[in-house]
Design a protein around this motif. Structure first.
Motif, PDB file in Angstrom:
ATOM      1  N   ARG A 159       0.831  -1.202   0.000  1.00 40.94           N
ATOM      2  CA  ARG A 159       0.000   0.000   0.000  1.00 40.94           C
ATOM      3  C   ARG A 159       0.868   1.255   0.000  1.00 40.94           C
ATOM      4  O   ARG A 159       0.618   2.199  -0.752  1.00 40.94           O
ATOM      5  CB  ARG A 159      -0.911  -0.001   1.233  1.00 40.94           C
ATOM      6  CG  ARG A 159      -1.675   1.304   1.455  1.00 40.94           C
ATOM      7  CD  ARG A 159      -2.438   1.281   2.767  1.00 40.94           C
ATOM      8  NE  ARG A 159      -2.989   2.578   3.102  1.00 40.94           N
ATOM      9  CZ  ARG A 159      -3.617   2.849   4.235  1.00 40.94           C
ATOM     10  NH1 ARG A 159      -3.768   1.903   5.149  1.00 40.94           N
ATOM     11  NH2 ARG A 159      -4.086   4.055   4.471  1.00 40.94           N
ATOM     12  N   ASN A 160       1.891   1.271   0.847  1.00 37.67           N
ATOM     13  CA  ASN A 160       2.787   2.419   0.944  1.00 37.67           C
ATOM     14  C   ASN A 160       3.500   2.672  -0.387  1.00 37.67           C
ATOM     15  O   ASN A 160       3.556   3.802  -0.898  1.00 37.67           O
ATOM     16  CB  ASN A 160       3.795   2.144   2.054  1.00 37.67           C
ATOM     17  CG  ASN A 160       4.671   3.329   2.412  1.00 37.67           C
ATOM     18  OD1 ASN A 160       5.575   3.197   3.232  1.00 37.67           O
ATOM     19  ND2 ASN A 160       4.447   4.493   1.842  1.00 37.67           N
ATOM     20  N   ASP A 163       1.019   3.771  -3.228  1.00 41.49           N
ATOM     21  CA  ASP A 163       0.573   5.149  -3.047  1.00 41.49           C
ATOM     22  C   ASP A 163       1.666   6.132  -3.449  1.00 41.49           C
ATOM     23  O   ASP A 163       1.388   7.129  -4.129  1.00 41.49           O
ATOM     24  CB  ASP A 163       0.167   5.367  -1.593  1.00 41.49           C
ATOM     25  CG  ASP A 163      -0.369   6.765  -1.349  1.00 41.49           C
ATOM     26  OD1 ASP A 163      -1.480   7.060  -1.834  1.00 41.49           O
ATOM     27  OD2 ASP A 163       0.307   7.569  -0.685  1.00 41.49           O
ATOM     28  N   ARG A 164       2.896   5.855  -3.049  1.00 41.12           N
ATOM     29  CA  ARG A 164       4.015   6.754  -3.393  1.00 41.12           C
ATOM     30  C   ARG A 164       4.205   6.819  -4.903  1.00 41.12           C
ATOM     31  O   ARG A 164       4.377   7.908  -5.475  1.00 41.12           O
ATOM     32  CB  ARG A 164       5.294   6.257  -2.717  1.00 41.12           C
ATOM     33  CG  ARG A 164       6.554   7.068  -3.032  1.00 41.12           C
ATOM     34  CD  ARG A 164       6.529   8.411  -2.366  1.00 41.12           C
ATOM     35  NE  ARG A 164       7.848   9.052  -2.408  1.00 41.12           N
ATOM     36  CZ  ARG A 164       8.184  10.066  -3.212  1.00 41.12           C
ATOM     37  NH1 ARG A 164       7.282  10.584  -4.057  1.00 41.12           N
ATOM     38  NH2 ARG A 164       9.400  10.577  -3.177  1.00 41.12           N
ATOM     39  N   ARG A 167       1.062   8.527  -6.676  1.00 42.95           N
ATOM     40  CA  ARG A 167       1.026   9.956  -6.381  1.00 42.95           C
ATOM     41  C   ARG A 167       2.033  10.690  -7.271  1.00 42.95           C
ATOM     42  O   ARG A 167       1.736  11.735  -7.844  1.00 42.95           O
ATOM     43  CB  ARG A 167       1.346  10.198  -4.910  1.00 42.95           C
ATOM     44  CG  ARG A 167       1.074  11.634  -4.453  1.00 42.95           C
ATOM     45  CD  ARG A 167       1.495  11.864  -3.012  1.00 42.95           C
ATOM     46  NE  ARG A 167       1.272  10.691  -2.182  1.00 42.95           N
ATOM     47  CZ  ARG A 167       2.179  10.198  -1.351  1.00 42.95           C
ATOM     48  NH1 ARG A 167       3.396  10.741  -1.288  1.00 42.95           N
ATOM     49  NH2 ARG A 167       1.907   9.155  -0.616  1.00 42.95           N
ATOM     50  N   ALA A 197      -4.619   2.630  -4.021  1.00 46.37           N
ATOM     51  CA  ALA A 197      -3.775   3.802  -4.248  1.00 46.37           C
ATOM     52  C   ALA A 197      -4.242   4.590  -5.471  1.00 46.37           C
ATOM     53  O   ALA A 197      -4.221   5.820  -5.474  1.00 46.37           O
ATOM     54  CB  ALA A 197      -2.323   3.371  -4.422  1.00 46.37           C
ATOM     55  N   GLN A 200      -7.191   6.742  -4.623  1.00 48.08           N
ATOM     56  CA  GLN A 200      -6.835   7.859  -3.741  1.00 48.08           C
ATOM     57  C   GLN A 200      -6.009   8.926  -4.447  1.00 48.08           C
ATOM     58  O   GLN A 200      -5.849  10.031  -3.909  1.00 48.08           O
ATOM     59  CB  GLN A 200      -6.075   7.335  -2.523  1.00 48.08           C
ATOM     60  CG  GLN A 200      -6.922   6.454  -1.610  1.00 48.08           C
ATOM     61  CD  GLN A 200      -6.141   5.863  -0.468  1.00 48.08           C
ATOM     62  OE1 GLN A 200      -4.918   5.706  -0.544  1.00 48.08           O
ATOM     63  NE2 GLN A 200      -6.824   5.517   0.609  1.00 48.08           N
ATOM     64  N   ASN A 201      -5.490   8.607  -5.622  1.00 45.50           N
ATOM     65  CA  ASN A 201      -4.640   9.563  -6.338  1.00 45.50           C
ATOM     66  C   ASN A 201      -5.205   9.972  -7.695  1.00 45.50           C
ATOM     67  O   ASN A 201      -4.487  10.549  -8.523  1.00 45.50           O
ATOM     68  CB  ASN A 201      -3.238   8.966  -6.513  1.00 45.50           C
ATOM     69  CG  ASN A 201      -2.479   8.903  -5.197  1.00 45.50           C
ATOM     70  OD1 ASN A 201      -1.954   9.904  -4.731  1.00 45.50           O
ATOM     71  ND2 ASN A 201      -2.429   7.722  -4.585  1.00 45.50           N
ATOM     72  N   GLU A 365       3.661   3.797   7.268  1.00 41.97           N
ATOM     73  CA  GLU A 365       4.033   4.607   6.104  1.00 41.97           C
ATOM     74  C   GLU A 365       5.514   4.913   6.199  1.00 41.97           C
ATOM     75  O   GLU A 365       5.997   5.336   7.258  1.00 41.97           O
ATOM     76  CB  GLU A 365       3.236   5.907   6.067  1.00 41.97           C
ATOM     77  CG  GLU A 365       3.583   6.811   4.890  1.00 41.97           C
ATOM     78  CD  GLU A 365       2.795   8.110   4.870  1.00 41.97           C
ATOM     79  OE1 GLU A 365       3.031   8.920   3.952  1.00 41.97           O
ATOM     80  OE2 GLU A 365       1.961   8.321   5.776  1.00 41.97           O
TER      81      GLU A 365
END
Length: 393
Positions: A159-160, A163-164, A167, A197, A200-201, A365
């Motif tokens: 997940r981390n 997401d990175r 994003r 992710a 969310q982005n 995170e």
């Protein structure tokens, strides 16, 4: 460390062992601790704090990583300024039932927090065993299904990473992605993390292509991946596989099938710099992947090697992080230093591989750098953050 193997086929054969080692064991999240459990025991910050380290010392398959975890924890102890921690080591043998017994024993002997165990099933069992005692568990697992209640995972999560990456990709104008994953537990975890992710982005998931976990399965998936990219107009492809699995094969075959890295943004959940032969593969050129903070990682590895005469295991930094977090909180002098509220404070901690923070949902995170491959060399596109805002540590 992953061995440098001569062909993608050989790399694929290593995947089952790697996936098992990383602790991606499916567990029933409802069996983790009860909601609200593990608020944390009161501590006297002016006296030594008993901390239990649960590691699989006697597990023949994990003895090396166990000793490296213990070494890293002791290295972190030496870095604490004015904080006294009484580290007590307990052997789980890599067994969930024994981990539960050892966790109960540790708490009975005064432990105020548990660091470890390594594997997801063992961490889940340890958390359940001490939930009624209000003791929190900082596990080395990366399995999000066991996180919650009094169990927190320190292992890097999909997940981390997802997401990175998304994003960053979104800021570069990428708007849609096709997810490619093997049909196994690790692949399903990765797919779910990327889907979350993406939502969310603001990135559209244009499609998902899975493949049987075999060499033939990977090869047969490549035409489908190209067809999905062509039909949806997706501008990116996100690979969940690691270097010991299908990644090398995909990075070789996809460009050969006409999925040009110059037109389609490749990205991956796994690191692409180990083994180094990945860097020369066509699909790696210009692709996005993440790295822990290079400066922090190099500093930790240098200190560890100087102290113990050998390089640390790749997971050793997790034990260092656990002690660093505990020490930073106890240094504040608060009686609730090991409570859920304290552990999950938003400013995070400085660890072996850069900044990290523990989430209230039990996951974490980590500050990651965005890297790419140019001329068969790793290039940092976006450095790892130095903090999450606020006071920090």
């Amino acid at each position: 460390m992953l061995a440098v193997l001569s062909t993608p086929r050989k790399l694929l054969r290593k995947a089952v062992a790697i996936a098992a080692f990383m602790g991606l064991t499916a567990c029933d999240p409802s069996m983790t601790a009860l909601p609200g459990a593990g608020s944390g025991p009161s501590v006297n910050a002016n006296a030594p704090i008993p901390v239990a380290l649960l590691i699989p010392r006697s597990d023949s398959g994990a003895g090396g990583v166990a000793s490296s975890l213990e070494n890293a924890a002791r290295l972190a102890l030496a870095s604490l300024d004015g904080v006294q921690i009484d580290l007590r080591v307990y052997d789980t043998g890599g067994n969930a039932q024994r981990a539960a017994v050892q966790a109960e024993t540790a708490v009975a002997e005064g432990a105020k927090i548990i660091l470890g165990p390594l594997f997801g099933e063992a961490a889940n069992a340890a958390g359940v065993a001490v939930a009624d005692n209000g003791v929190n568990v900082l596990s080395f697992s990366n399995n999000p299904s066991i996180a919650g209640g009094n169990v927190f995972i320190l292992g890097p999560t999909f997940r981390n990473t997802a997401d990175r990456l998304l994003r960053y990709a979104s800021r570069q104008g990428r708007t849609s992605v096709v997810i490619v994953h093997p049909q196994n537990v690790e692949g399903e975890f990765g797919k779910s993390a990327i889907q979350l992710a993406a939502s969310q982005n603001g990135v559209r998931v244009a499609g998902v292509e899975s493949f049987a976990f075999s060499q033939e399965g990977v090869a047969s998936a490549v035409p489908r991946i190209r067809s999905r990219l062509d039909s949806t107009g997706a501008d990116s492809v996100f690979l969940t596989s690691n270097a010991a699995g299908a990644l090398p094969t995909l990075l070789q075959l996809m460009p050969e099938a006409g999925i040009s890295p110059s037109a389609t943004q490749y990205m991956g959940l796994a690191r692409w710099d180990v083994p180094a032969q990945i860097l020369s593969m066509p699909g790696a050129q210009g692709g996005y992947f993440t790295l822990p903070d290079p400066a922090a990682k190099a500093a930790f590895e240098s200190r560890y090697t100087a102290q113990f005469g050998q390089a640390p295991h790749p997971l050793a930094g997790l034990a260092f992080d656990g002690i660093a977090a505990i020490g930073a909180l106890v240094r504040q002098g608060r009686s609730d230093a090991l409570s859920v509220r304290a552990l999950t404070q938003s400013s995070g901690f400085q660890g072996a591989n850069g900044v990290f923070r523990i989430r209230p949902d039990g996951t974490n995170e980590r500050g990651l750098a965005i890297a790419t491959v140019r001329n068969n060399q790793v290039t940092i596109l976006d450095p790892a953050p130095s903090g999450f805002g606020g006071a920090g540590f």
